[in-house]
Scaffold this motif. Sequence first.
Motif, short mmCIF file in Angstrom:
data_model
loop_
_atom_site.label_atom_id
_atom_site.label_comp_id
_atom_site.label_asym_id
_atom_site.label_seq_id
_atom_site.Cartn_x
_atom_site.Cartn_y
_atom_site.Cartn_z
N LYS A 110 39.42 59.94 81.30
CA LYS A 110 39.85 58.78 80.51
C LYS A 110 41.36 58.55 80.63
CE LYS A 110 36.33 58.44 76.89
NZ LYS A 110 36.08 58.46 75.44
N SER A 111 42.10 59.64 80.65
CA SER A 111 43.56 59.51 80.68
C SER A 111 44.13 59.44 82.09
CB SER A 111 44.19 60.70 79.94
OG SER A 111 43.90 61.92 80.63
N GLY A 112 43.32 59.82 83.08
CA GLY A 112 43.83 59.86 84.44
C GLY A 112 44.83 60.98 84.64
N ASP A 113 44.74 62.00 83.82
CA ASP A 113 45.70 63.12 83.84
C ASP A 113 45.24 64.15 84.88
OD1 ASP A 113 47.25 65.40 83.35
OD2 ASP A 113 47.39 64.97 81.20
N ALA A 114 45.94 64.19 86.01
CA ALA A 114 45.56 65.09 87.10
C ALA A 114 45.74 66.55 86.70
CB ALA A 114 46.39 64.78 88.34
N GLU A 115 46.76 66.84 85.92
CA GLU A 115 46.99 68.22 85.51
C GLU A 115 45.90 68.69 84.55
OE1 GLU A 115 49.20 70.52 86.54
OE2 GLU A 115 49.63 69.03 88.09
N ALA A 116 45.48 67.80 83.66
CA ALA A 116 44.39 68.14 82.74
C ALA A 116 43.08 68.37 83.50
CB ALA A 116 44.21 67.04 81.70
N ARG A 117 42.88 67.57 84.53
CA ARG A 117 41.68 67.75 85.36
C ARG A 117 41.74 69.10 86.07
NH1 ARG A 117 36.78 65.24 87.41
NH2 ARG A 117 36.22 66.57 89.16
N LYS A 118 42.88 69.44 86.58
CA LYS A 118 43.04 70.72 87.27
C LYS A 118 42.79 71.89 86.32
CE LYS A 118 46.36 73.22 90.20
NZ LYS A 118 47.74 73.18 90.79
N ALA A 119 43.26 71.78 85.09
CA ALA A 119 43.05 72.83 84.10
C ALA A 119 41.57 72.96 83.75
CB ALA A 119 43.86 72.54 82.85
N ALA A 120 40.89 71.82 83.64
CA ALA A 120 39.46 71.84 83.34
C ALA A 120 38.67 72.48 84.48
CB ALA A 120 38.96 70.42 83.10
N GLU A 121 39.06 72.17 85.71
CA GLU A 121 38.39 72.77 86.86
C GLU A 121 38.61 74.28 86.89
OE1 GLU A 121 39.85 70.63 90.21
OE2 GLU A 121 38.47 68.94 89.94
N ALA A 122 39.77 74.73 86.45
CA ALA A 122 40.03 76.16 86.38
C ALA A 122 39.11 76.82 85.36
CB ALA A 122 41.49 76.41 86.02
N GLU A 123 38.83 76.12 84.25
CA GLU A 123 37.89 76.64 83.26
C GLU A 123 36.50 76.78 83.87
OE1 GLU A 123 37.66 74.66 79.45
OE2 GLU A 123 39.72 73.94 79.65
N VAL A 124 36.11 75.81 84.65
CA VAL A 124 34.80 75.84 85.30
C VAL A 124 34.70 77.04 86.24
CG1 VAL A 124 33.24 74.65 86.87
CG2 VAL A 124 34.47 73.35 85.13
N GLN A 125 35.75 77.26 87.04
CA GLN A 125 35.72 78.37 87.98
C GLN A 125 35.69 79.70 87.25
OE1 GLN A 125 35.34 78.07 91.39
NE2 GLN A 125 34.91 80.26 91.14
N GLU A 126 36.38 79.79 86.13
CA GLU A 126 36.36 81.02 85.34
C GLU A 126 34.95 81.32 84.85
OE1 GLU A 126 38.55 83.06 81.43
OE2 GLU A 126 38.90 80.95 81.93
N PHE A 127 34.24 80.27 84.42
CA PHE A 127 32.85 80.44 84.01
C PHE A 127 32.00 80.92 85.17
CE2 PHE A 127 28.68 78.34 84.41
CZ PHE A 127 27.96 79.10 83.49
N VAL A 128 32.14 80.29 86.32
CA VAL A 128 31.36 80.68 87.51
C VAL A 128 31.57 82.15 87.82
CG1 VAL A 128 31.18 80.37 90.01
CG2 VAL A 128 31.27 78.36 88.51
N ASP A 129 32.81 82.59 87.82
CA ASP A 129 33.12 83.99 88.14
C ASP A 129 32.53 84.94 87.10
OD1 ASP A 129 34.53 83.06 90.31
OD2 ASP A 129 36.50 83.20 89.32
N ASN A 130 32.72 84.62 85.83
CA ASN A 130 32.25 85.51 84.77
C ASN A 130 30.73 85.56 84.69
OD1 ASN A 130 34.87 86.10 84.05
ND2 ASN A 130 34.95 84.62 82.38
#
Length: 445
Positions: free
Chosen positions: A117-137
């Motif tokens: 919604k905000s077009g915030d690339a940094e927020a998107r990158k942080a969210a993707e990092a959360e996803v990868q953390e879930f995948v790993d765990n």
Amino acid sequence: MNMKRILIMMMALLLFIPTMAMAAGEKAQPTVSTPAADLRSTLDQLLSEHFVLAVMSMTKKYDGAADAEQVQAALNQNAKDMTPAIESIYGKEGAAQFEEIFLGHNTYTDSLVEAAKSGDAEARKAAEAEVQEFVDNFAKFLGTATEGKLPEAAAKEALRAHEDDVMKAFDMHVKGDYEASYTAFREGYARMFVISKALSTAIVSQMPEKFENSKADTPAADLRSNLNMLASEHFALAAMGMQKGFDGAKDYDFATWAEDMHTADFKAAIASIYGEEGGAQFEKVWQSKHITAQADLAAAAAQGDEEKVKAAKESLSMFSKEFGAFLGAATEENLPTADAQAAVKGHEDTVIKTFDSYVAKDYEASTASFREGYAYMYGVGEALGGAIVKQMPDKFMAENMPSDMPKTGMGGTANDQSPYMMYAALAGILALTGGLVIRKRAMNK
């Protein structure tokens, strides 16, 4: 409906129903209902529902839908509903670890939506990092819990692909590329059944005695799972499509397109068992008094035309009778016509209840009915699969499986398990079990 209570009952049946004793030297008859097949079906339901609710939650939040909060709550409850199943296998400690990891990862949906919604690339990158953390765990959890029967690396590959499916369906929706979004939805949906097969097979291999030495990957279990997939995907697409039709959503035409693609897959699967004539008869009943009637109901409700609403519901009632009769005849009454008609009516009742509650803006009731109707389809898959296997047992004997079965593990691309390949998947099972050819005798009665 109390989903946790249902799952506890399912797992109790899974673990404690004794296997039928066979006389010495007698060949065991194939069946879709074994402890291992039941486990696989339970995972089919919960994992695929997670995918559906995750995509629904994200797209509804992005669109500002009135029921977005209720769908997110259902997504969280889906995670909690998995806990009894996990606990019955890996104990309280394993269940607690599972719930912490799995329930926690649902929070990334909010992060991804806000970033879009905000077009915030940094927020998107942080969210993707959360996803990868879930995948790993979660991959580590699965590898450890199954004692390596499901390798951590394979689990990680599959989980990463699943998360990519969710994000692609959402990202294409945000871009307005609705055909690509629904294509990704169908591909991602199909993948969940591949994951379910691999996970259930690993668990059963790890503790065979707990599952009475039954197998999760027999031809009969494969048939049941494929029917689970077809039946439940229909319900999900129908419920979502009717809501979009009522709302006049921008992607409504593509929702109906996805339903048409699903109908073609279902027709091909029926034809692979009962011939081209059977497939044509299926399509005639399924499309005219069913898919079309559901679309008519959504349009009539949007127009406030009570006469047309009544007519559409009457058409759906007629469909229940005609499709039930079709299934009874096709299975040579191994699925009795009366039972089939009652089962189809039960399905239509939940479709209508889900839609009517949505129209009435009772979103909590609508979401609860959605989950009830979704779970219901897994009983339909078991009943129809059981009837087909009973009708033609020689085609589903486990020993008919070749020694080198196709890979059904956690890797591969989405296209490998695309819903567009549903016909090939079901026909492949039948070919592997002896080249099933059921001619038109049931159709000609």
